[in-house]
Design an enzyme around this catalytic site. Structure first.
Site, PDB file in Angstrom:
ATOM      1  N   ASP A 193      -1.094   1.580  -4.018  1.00 27.00           N
ATOM      2  CA  ASP A 193      -2.055   0.604  -4.431  1.00 27.00           C
ATOM      3  C   ASP A 193      -3.472   1.453  -4.949  1.00 27.00           C
ATOM      4  O   ASP A 193      -4.433   0.827  -5.288  1.00 27.00           O
ATOM      5  CB  ASP A 193      -2.052  -0.682  -3.487  1.00 27.00           C
ATOM      6  CG  ASP A 193      -3.053  -0.146  -2.435  1.00 27.00           C
ATOM      7  OD1 ASP A 193      -2.771   1.095  -1.819  1.00 27.00           O
ATOM      8  OD2 ASP A 193      -3.650  -1.052  -1.688  1.00 27.00           O
ATOM      9  N   ASP A 237      -5.965   2.692  -3.490  1.00 27.57           N
ATOM     10  CA  ASP A 237      -7.160   2.836  -2.607  1.00 27.57           C
ATOM     11  C   ASP A 237      -7.036   4.091  -1.671  1.00 27.57           C
ATOM     12  O   ASP A 237      -8.342   4.154  -1.256  1.00 27.57           O
ATOM     13  CB  ASP A 237      -7.149   1.410  -2.020  1.00 27.57           C
ATOM     14  CG  ASP A 237      -6.186   1.204  -0.933  1.00 27.57           C
ATOM     15  OD1 ASP A 237      -5.299   2.005  -0.795  1.00 27.57           O
ATOM     16  OD2 ASP A 237      -6.231   0.105  -0.217  1.00 27.57           O
ATOM     17  N   ARG A 238      -6.152   4.659  -1.538  1.00 19.82           N
ATOM     18  CA  ARG A 238      -6.406   5.956  -0.666  1.00 19.82           C
ATOM     19  C   ARG A 238      -6.445   7.355  -1.567  1.00 19.82           C
ATOM     20  O   ARG A 238      -6.064   7.295  -2.782  1.00 19.82           O
ATOM     21  CB  ARG A 238      -5.144   6.129   0.065  1.00 19.82           C
ATOM     22  CG  ARG A 238      -4.953   5.065   1.172  1.00 19.82           C
ATOM     23  CD  ARG A 238      -3.899   5.367   2.164  1.00 19.82           C
ATOM     24  NE  ARG A 238      -3.653   4.233   2.908  1.00 19.82           N
ATOM     25  CZ  ARG A 238      -3.299   4.423   4.458  1.00 19.82           C
ATOM     26  NH1 ARG A 238      -2.679   5.619   4.684  1.00 19.82           N
ATOM     27  NH2 ARG A 238      -3.152   3.293   5.164  1.00 19.82           N
ATOM     28  N   LYS A 251     -11.515   0.246  -0.378  1.00 19.21           N
ATOM     29  CA  LYS A 251     -11.585   1.595  -0.493  1.00 19.21           C
ATOM     30  C   LYS A 251     -11.151   2.017  -2.166  1.00 19.21           C
ATOM     31  O   LYS A 251     -10.496   1.312  -2.467  1.00 19.21           O
ATOM     32  CB  LYS A 251     -10.936   2.209   0.315  1.00 19.21           C
ATOM     33  CG  LYS A 251      -9.574   2.011   0.679  1.00 19.21           C
ATOM     34  CD  LYS A 251      -9.023   2.804   2.035  1.00 19.21           C
ATOM     35  CE  LYS A 251      -7.473   2.377   2.218  1.00 19.21           C
ATOM     36  NZ  LYS A 251      -7.210   1.347   3.075  1.00 19.21           N
ATOM     37  N   SER A 272       0.843  -1.457  -0.059  1.00 21.17           N
ATOM     38  CA  SER A 272      -0.192  -0.025   0.164  1.00 21.17           C
ATOM     39  C   SER A 272       1.004   1.233  -0.012  1.00 21.17           C
ATOM     40  O   SER A 272       1.454   1.547  -0.840  1.00 21.17           O
ATOM     41  CB  SER A 272      -0.966  -0.188   1.120  1.00 21.17           C
ATOM     42  OG  SER A 272      -2.119   0.892   0.971  1.00 21.17           O
ATOM     43  N   HIS A 273       0.698   2.173   1.133  1.00 23.03           N
ATOM     44  CA  HIS A 273       1.407   3.289   0.988  1.00 23.03           C
ATOM     45  C   HIS A 273       2.900   3.270   1.581  1.00 23.03           C
ATOM     46  O   HIS A 273       3.439   4.242   1.708  1.00 23.03           O
ATOM     47  CB  HIS A 273       0.727   4.261   1.860  1.00 23.03           C
ATOM     48  CG  HIS A 273       0.415   3.680   3.365  1.00 23.03           C
ATOM     49  ND1 HIS A 273      -0.451   2.682   3.840  1.00 23.03           N
ATOM     50  CD2 HIS A 273       0.848   4.064   4.843  1.00 23.03           C
ATOM     51  CE1 HIS A 273      -0.073   2.381   4.925  1.00 23.03           C
ATOM     52  NE2 HIS A 273       0.664   3.274   5.591  1.00 23.03           N
ATOM     53  N   ASP A 311      -2.265   6.601  -3.290  1.00 23.10           N
ATOM     54  CA  ASP A 311      -1.275   5.912  -2.458  1.00 23.10           C
ATOM     55  C   ASP A 311      -0.799   4.889  -3.644  1.00 23.10           C
ATOM     56  O   ASP A 311      -1.513   4.613  -4.639  1.00 23.10           O
ATOM     57  CB  ASP A 311      -1.661   5.359  -1.284  1.00 23.10           C
ATOM     58  CG  ASP A 311      -2.610   4.249  -1.335  1.00 23.10           C
ATOM     59  OD1 ASP A 311      -3.252   4.068  -2.275  1.00 23.10           O
ATOM     60  OD2 ASP A 311      -2.774   3.288  -0.379  1.00 23.10           O
TER      61      ASP A 311
HETATM   62  C1  VG1 Z   1      -3.834   1.897   8.285  1.00 15.70           C
HETATM   63  C2  VG1 Z   1      -5.183   2.838   8.560  1.00 15.70           C
HETATM   64  C3  VG1 Z   1      -6.276   1.862   8.266  1.00 15.70           C
HETATM   65  C4  VG1 Z   1      -6.124   1.292   6.622  1.00 15.70           C
HETATM   66  C5  VG1 Z   1      -5.030   0.368   6.672  1.00 15.70           C
HETATM   67  C6  VG1 Z   1      -4.736  -0.291   5.386  1.00 15.70           C
HETATM   68  O1  VG1 Z   1      -3.888   0.557   9.228  1.00 15.70           O
HETATM   69  O2  VG1 Z   1      -4.954   3.261   9.733  1.00 15.70           O
HETATM   70  O3  VG1 Z   1      -7.586   3.029   8.115  1.00 15.70           O
HETATM   71  O4  VG1 Z   1      -7.541   0.376   6.708  1.00 15.70           O
HETATM   72  O5  VG1 Z   1      -3.805   1.026   6.971  1.00 15.70           O
HETATM   73  O6  VG1 Z   1      -4.754   0.970   4.230  1.00 15.70           O
HETATM   74  P1  VG1 Z   1      -3.140   0.571  10.701  1.00 15.70           P
HETATM   75  O7  VG1 Z   1      -3.513  -0.576  11.343  1.00 15.70           O
HETATM   76  O8  VG1 Z   1      -1.788   0.654  10.293  1.00 15.70           O
HETATM   77  O9  VG1 Z   1      -3.642   1.889  11.313  1.00 15.70           O
HETATM   78  V1  VG1 Z   1      -3.669   0.618   3.070  1.00 15.70           V
HETATM   79  O10 VG1 Z   1      -4.084   1.885   1.979  1.00 15.70           O
HETATM   80  O11 VG1 Z   1      -2.282   0.500   3.753  1.00 15.70           O
HETATM   81  O12 VG1 Z   1      -4.258  -0.947   2.355  1.00 15.70           O
HETATM   82 CO    CO Z   2      -3.584   1.575   0.112  1.00 12.11          CO
END
Ligand code: VG1
Ligand code: CO
Length: 585
Positions: A306, A308-309, A413, A122-123, A304
């Site tokens: 992937d 989704d953000r 998302k 992801s990010h 981000d």
């Molecule tokens: C984080 C965010 C959460 C989101 C998750 C996955 O998780 O706070 O809201 O759903 O990342 O997003 P955590 O457990 O680190 O707080 V992504 O775009 O990283 O798949």
């Molecule tokens: Co993401």
């Protein structure tokens, strides 16, 4: 096509977090690491009753380093485990929402594809020295439910062998088309289809939004926009939509060529990491206005790694993700997807997300849910009718404070969905090009005037010592009862607890989802440990204060006292040796 059984042994730390398994790329590339996890997923999925020989397995990723090698390995392991059909994103690229859209589009939801591997952290930064990750999604297009990930994890702790067809030829994933491979004795035939990455998702988005209206807005001489894909997977998607479909010049796209290390950047759309965009929009990293040379676009957005953000910006104006969710919900019925289904019916937010959307839900009489962090909890609500023949909560919008927003058009998302939602709202608020433009800032401020403003910020303390961070959480948990009713500064703690969620659809329980201090005036202070950190512990501290009168304060000023109280309540200085966050969003 001879499956070989390769001897292996359990590797520590393969427990999936909020969204899949994330680790340093080098760890993923080390012997058996990826294989062990993938075999554990197959074993869990098969034990759960899925006949993998009947459906299709989808594989794609955000293009980060090791993406294409991992895809070839998963194909070989899939064949050895009985998979006979694969869909692979062209060049290995599929954004997370595109995986969800494509699974749902390609055949009836419950039949065609049984699941998908999404290769992404992801990010988190990518590259040989940074992070890699893997998620598994099910046939609904949503993240695998908790029980499947728990079964997967249990398998990783006992694994003895994995299955692989080393003789399966490498597939050329750079070209759309189908490859058929048959066993010499004719006993098995495997079809690997490389699919165009953007097609299904873009087609779906076109059915959701008023593209003509959005085009008319974008074509106005007084409206300009930029969209920063941060060298993640979203680049081709943003090009397909804004250039190919909406006829805009390529100059609206920033950083739209995917890079396997995101060009050394941190593909996380927030004020800290989307530096170029934030500056272009005339802001600094705290959201304050700065002077820039030349005109500032009317609208800015970022995605981000992937895809989704999303981050939404107006001219010198930052929309917090929690406010963005509330504004989209308040204006949803100007979007065809909702208006043509009789209007928006239900909304949900994750617990740490601000209460801004709660007020809109109440005002519009929508079903409302508060879930733990992570997208998987929203899926059950969206599928309530389909799976459990219960109440139908669709059409449905949900969101998180972490720059995630979406609806039941998919089960993830969807970054570009949120951007188009804002553009659709702006288009409907600006039907007449000869009138002055109603801006992002105008819409947000009108919203505050009507509903009040939830001042909000999140402090992240990354790379903390896990022992200290856990001890800190345990202490707050243990003190919950004695903290309840206490007065701190000008606040009274009405309730201190640890958030526990009972899924209203299937009754499953998620406990220990975050320590909350709920103040008597509606303000909140919340602490969680991140479930996505690749290494070390990340402490998240969320601070929220509701105001109906003072709507124009700098966020730091509005939250000054509550922030000081939050630091005292957790005593992070003692437990982790610092009270300076690494990121503020
Ligand atoms: C984080 C965010 C959460 C989101 C998750 C996955 O998780 O706070 O809201 O759903 O990342 O997003 P955590 O457990 O680190 O707080 V992504 O775009 O990283 O798949
Ligand atoms: Co993401």
């Amino acid at each position: 096509l001879k499956p070989t059984l390769v001897k292996t042994s359990p590797i520590d730390g393969q427990k999936p977090g909020t969204s899949g398994l994330r680790k340093k790329t080098k760890v993923f590339m080390s012997e058996n690491y990826l294989n062990n996890f993938v075999q554990s997923v197959f074993d869990a999925v098969i034990a759960n009753g899925t006949n993998v020989s009947e459906g299709t397995l989808m594989i794609g990723g955000d293009g980060r380093y090791f993406n294409t090698e991992a895809i070839q390995t998963i194909i070989k392991m899939g064949v050895a485990n009985g998979v006979k059909r694969f869909w692979i994103g062209q060049d290995g690229l599929l954004s997370t929402p595109a995986v969800s859209a494509t699974i749902r589009e390609r055949g009836p939801v419950w039949q065609s594809a049984f699941g998908a591997f999404i290769l992404t952290a992801s990010h988190n930064p990518g590259g040989p020295e940074e992070d890699f990750g893997i998620k598994y999604n099910t046939q609904t297009g949503g993240p695998a439910p908790e029980y499947l990930m728990e079964a997967t994890y249990a398998n990783t702790t006992t694994i003895k062998n994995y299955k692989i067809c080393e003789d399966f030829p490498a597939v050329d994933i750079s070209k759309v088309g189908s490859t058929t491979v048959s066993a010499a004795d004719g006993s098995t035939t495997v079809v690997v289809e490389v699919i165009p990455s953007t097609q299904s998702h873009v087609a779906l988005l076109k059915t959701i939004f008023d593209f003509d209206g959005i085009k008319a807005l974008l074509d106005r001489p007084d409206f300009t926009m930029v969209y920063d894909s941060m060298h993640g997977v979203n680049g081709p998607f943003s090009k397909a939509i804004f250039v190919d479909e909406l006829g805009q010049p390529e100059s609206v796209l920033m950083n739209h060529i995917p890079k396997d290390d995101f060009a050394g950047g941190h593909a996380d759309p927030n004020l800290t990491y989307a530096k170029d965009l934030v500056k272009t929009m005339g802001l600094d990293r705290t959201g304050n206005k700065i002077d820039v040379a030349g005109p500032i676009p009317s609208f800015g957005a970022a995605a981000d790694g992937d895809g989704d953000r999303n981050m939404i910006l107006g001219t010198q104006f930052f929309v917090t993700p929690s406010d963005s969710l509330a504004v989209i919900v308040a204006n949803a019925n100007c979007i065809p997807f909702f208006s043509t289904q009789g209007g928006l019916k239900a909304v949900a937010r994750s617990m740490p997300t601000s209460g801004a959307v709660d007020r809109v839900a109440k005002d519009l009489n929508l079903d409302f849910f508060e879930t733990p962090t992570g997208w998987k909890f929203f899926g059950n609500l969206m599928d309530s009718k389909a799976i459990f023949k219960g109440k139908d909560y669709t059409p449905f919008i949900c969101g998180e404070e972490s720059f995630g927003t979406g609806s039941d058009h998919v089960r993830e998302k969807d970054g570009i969905w949120a951007v188009l939602a804002w553009l659709n709202i702006l288009a409907s608020r600006n039907p007449d090009a000869s009138k002055p433009l109603v801006t992002v800032e105008d819409i947000a401020k009108e919203h505050w005037a009507k509903y009040g403003r939830n001042y909000y910020c999140r402090w992240d303390f990354e790379n903390m010592d896990a022992k200290g961070a856990n001890a800190m959480m345990e202490k707050m948990r243990a003190d919950s009862a004695s903290n309840t009713g206490r007065t701190v500064g000008s606040y009274t703690i009405a309730t201190a607890d640890d958030f526990r969620y009972v899924d209203p659809v299937d009754g499953s329980v998620a406990a220990k989802q975050g320590v909350r201090f709920l103040m008597s005036d509606g303000s909140r202070v919340i602490f969680r440990l991140s479930g996505t950190a690749g290494s070390g512990a990340t402490v998240r501290m969320y601070i929220e204060q509701y105001e109906t009168e003072k709507l124009d304060l700098p966020v730091a000023t509005a939250l000054e006292e509550l922030t000081a109280i939050a630091l005292q309540l957790c005593d992070i200085k003692t437990f982790c040796g610092t009270e300076t966050p690494t990121v503020i969003t």
